[in-house]
Design an enzyme around this catalytic site. Structure first.
Site, mmCIF file in Angstrom:
data_model
loop_
_atom_site.group_PDB
_atom_site.id
_atom_site.type_symbol
_atom_site.label_atom_id
_atom_site.label_comp_id
_atom_site.label_asym_id
_atom_site.label_seq_id
_atom_site.Cartn_x
_atom_site.Cartn_y
_atom_site.Cartn_z
ATOM 1 N N SER A 197 -7.587 4.205 9.008
ATOM 2 C CA SER A 197 -8.147 4.093 8.093
ATOM 3 C C SER A 197 -7.606 3.262 6.888
ATOM 4 O O SER A 197 -8.333 2.313 6.258
ATOM 5 C CB SER A 197 -8.306 5.495 7.246
ATOM 6 O OG SER A 197 -8.672 5.516 5.955
ATOM 7 N N ASP A 204 -15.252 3.047 7.532
ATOM 8 C CA ASP A 204 -14.169 3.999 6.938
ATOM 9 C C ASP A 204 -14.621 4.748 5.679
ATOM 10 O O ASP A 204 -14.260 5.776 5.575
ATOM 11 C CB ASP A 204 -12.920 3.051 6.494
ATOM 12 C CG ASP A 204 -11.841 3.942 5.860
ATOM 13 O OD1 ASP A 204 -11.330 4.947 6.633
ATOM 14 O OD2 ASP A 204 -11.511 3.760 4.634
ATOM 15 N N LYS A 207 -8.745 -1.275 6.010
ATOM 16 C CA LYS A 207 -9.101 -1.710 4.754
ATOM 17 C C LYS A 207 -7.921 -2.863 4.221
ATOM 18 O O LYS A 207 -8.354 -4.029 4.068
ATOM 19 C CB LYS A 207 -8.792 -0.650 3.707
ATOM 20 C CG LYS A 207 -10.209 0.223 3.835
ATOM 21 C CD LYS A 207 -9.978 1.542 2.906
ATOM 22 C CE LYS A 207 -8.902 2.393 3.377
ATOM 23 N NZ LYS A 207 -9.041 3.800 3.185
ATOM 24 N N ARG A 260 -14.310 13.144 6.885
ATOM 25 C CA ARG A 260 -13.018 13.750 7.162
ATOM 26 C C ARG A 260 -12.641 14.645 6.191
ATOM 27 O O ARG A 260 -12.062 15.772 6.468
ATOM 28 C CB ARG A 260 -11.933 12.642 7.402
ATOM 29 C CG ARG A 260 -12.025 12.049 8.822
ATOM 30 C CD ARG A 260 -11.253 10.842 8.935
ATOM 31 N NE ARG A 260 -9.901 11.029 8.631
ATOM 32 C CZ ARG A 260 -9.081 10.288 7.932
ATOM 33 N NH1 ARG A 260 -9.523 8.904 7.597
ATOM 34 N NH2 ARG A 260 -7.533 10.503 7.769
ATOM 35 N N HIS A 318 0.743 -1.171 0.127
ATOM 36 C CA HIS A 318 0.002 -0.014 0.068
ATOM 37 C C HIS A 318 0.836 1.359 -0.080
ATOM 38 O O HIS A 318 1.675 1.149 0.674
ATOM 39 C CB HIS A 318 -0.838 0.004 1.334
ATOM 40 C CG HIS A 318 -1.615 1.213 1.214
ATOM 41 N ND1 HIS A 318 -2.825 1.389 0.567
ATOM 42 C CD2 HIS A 318 -1.503 2.640 1.995
ATOM 43 C CE1 HIS A 318 -3.414 2.772 0.838
ATOM 44 N NE2 HIS A 318 -2.501 3.278 1.444
HETATM 45 N N1 URA Z 1 -5.797 7.007 2.666
HETATM 46 C C1 URA Z 1 -6.802 6.322 3.169
HETATM 47 O O1 URA Z 1 -7.385 5.217 2.887
HETATM 48 N N2 URA Z 1 -7.111 6.664 4.502
HETATM 49 C C2 URA Z 1 -6.691 7.963 4.917
HETATM 50 O O2 URA Z 1 -6.983 8.410 6.065
HETATM 51 C C3 URA Z 1 -5.786 8.516 4.137
HETATM 52 C C4 URA Z 1 -5.284 8.219 3.115
#
Ligand code: URA
Length: 431
Positions: free
Chosen positions: A187, A165, A191, A172, A86
């Site tokens: 967050s 999320d 995932k 957010r 990621h």
């Molecule tokens: N990417 C995400 O998935 N969440 C965040 O809070 C910031 C970047």
């Protein structure tokens, strides 16, 4: 339904610098997901978290609560170990495109559930959608089939994955509460843990074009995320990498696919190749695969074979001509000398203004829009030589894009000690 807590008491606790208890966290995430906590209450709590922080136990529980808001993928039917990467996102960061097929070609399975871009950094799905016919949305059964047949799948995370999320991230975004390390870490990791990978390499970007521009903050984020991954039983490590300068020589959807295909054909810009091979080595080691040679798999066409198979499996035509924007204009160097710096944020903003990115969730993006970069820091350039080519379907966008690019490079004499820029790998974080 009789609620276990009131949102106001939880907001007040965080406002007054107290730690939230596990039951409070479980309740507030669940109640927000089902609509029993209102957006204005969650906004106040998010701002209190941004201002007053969370301890590791709270971040861990918040992450678990977000995972538990939805389904958890299970790849136990696969014969290969799973590993994913990621990136926190950066300008020209197309690494996932060559990396996923490369790691699959070396023997691991890569379940890469991705998102779309928001703001100046591009999204992997937007890039791949510039390939005619390619489909981002797959059912869970289709994901498993593509993974089994090709070794890698890159597709959209379904609505069932960490739904808390999705709701929180949208909130957010409009309440200036994105930039809180506990919220970013939970967050991303909710995932990735729900995605069901057994190993994970995080590429945490830092520098002007990254969303954590300060290296100290990027390292802190990396440590928190590695801790969350390990506590959840996912073998996790992080590389903090440079995003002061754009990666590679292009920013924009189809332009980045073209560059990724060059890398898969054994060529491409050296920074992209170096980072792709390094991340592949880290992923393969974490997955317990010994003796693989990712650099060779790029050169001998094995990674390209997986790419072609993976694109075709999702309806794409790997031989189709990629979209080209209707209009282009060239920006030339204003003086002669060595390029000493190139501001990744300015280049990313310009690509976004040309139509490569979106400013609101759900907007469409232009496949052909973006920027080609003809020279990078360290290169010698002559006044009047091409520096950038800007591409767009909407020529009215050129003016604002050109404004973004003003002062995006400095040109001068090479300093005795060389150029002052971040090393490609700033730090490797294992715990
Ligand atoms: N990417 C995400 O998935 N969440 C965040 O809070 C910031 C970047």
């Amino acid at each position: 339904m009789l609620e276990a807590f009131s949102a106001a008491e939880i907001i007040a606790a965080k406002r007054d610098h107290h730690s939230l208890t596990d039951p409070q966290i479980d309740w507030v995430i669940d109640a927000y997901t089902r609509g029993a906590v209102a957006d204005e209450q969650m906004s106040a709590l998010l701002m209190a978290i941004l201002l007053n922080g969370m301890e590791n136990r709270e971040i861990s529980r918040w992450t678990d609560a977000m995972i538990n808001s939805g389904e958890r993928m299970n790849w136990s039917a696969l014969s290969r170990p799973t590993v994913d990467k990621h990136s926190t996102g950066g300008v020209g960061d197309k690494i996932t495109l060559p990396l996923a097929p490369l790691v699959a070609a070396c023997g691991a399975a890569v379940p890469q559930l991705s998102g779309r871009g928001l703001g100046h950094t591009g999204g992997t799905l937007d890039k791949l959608e510039s390939i005619p016919g390619w489909r981002a949305s797959l059912s869970n059964e289709e994901m498993l089939t593509v993974l089994q047949d090709c070794g890698a799948v890159i597709c959209a995370a379904g609505a069932g994955l960490a739904p808390a999320d999705k709701k929180l991230y949208a909130l957010r975004d409009v309440t200036a509460t994105v930039e809180a390390i506990p919220l970013i870490a939970s967050s991303i990791m909710s995932k990735k843990i729900a995605e069901g990978t057994s190993a994970l390499v995080l590429d945490v970007k830092t520098g002007a074009g990254a969303f954590m521009s300060d290296p100290a903050k990027a390292k802190e984020l990396a440590h928190v995320m590695v801790g969350l991954g390990k506590r959840a039983g996912v073998k996790t490590l992080a590389l903090v990498t440079a995003m002061d300068v754009p990666l590679g020589l292009s920013a924009g959807n189809a332009l980045e696919v073209r560059e990724s295909v060059e890398v898969l054909a054994g060529g491409g810009p050296s920074d992209i190749v170096e980072l792709t091979v390094l991340l592949a080595q880290e992923m393969l080691e974490l997955a317990g695969i010994k003796g693989a040679d990712p650099a060779a798999a790029l050169k001998n066409g094995k990674a390209m074979d997986v790419w072609r198979q993976m694109i075709s499996a999702q309806g794409g035509d790997p031989d189709a001509k990629l979209p080209v924007a209707r209009e282009n204009t060239v920006v030339t160097a204003q003086s002669s000398g060595t390029i000493l710096s190139m501001d990744a944020m300015k280049v990313g903003m310009a690509a976004w203004r040309l139509g490569a990115g979106r400013s609101r969730q759900g907007e469409s993006v232009q496949a052909g829009a973006g920027i080609e970069i003809h020279a990078k820091p360290g290169d010698v350039i002559t006044a009047g030589a091409p520096l950038y080519t800007l591409h767009t379907d909407t020529p009215a966008a050129f003016t604002r894009a050109l404004e973004s690019l003003e002062n995006s490079v400095t040109i001068g004499d090479m300093p005795v000690g060389g150029i002052d820029r971040l090393p490609l790998i700033v730090e490797r974080i294992v715990d």
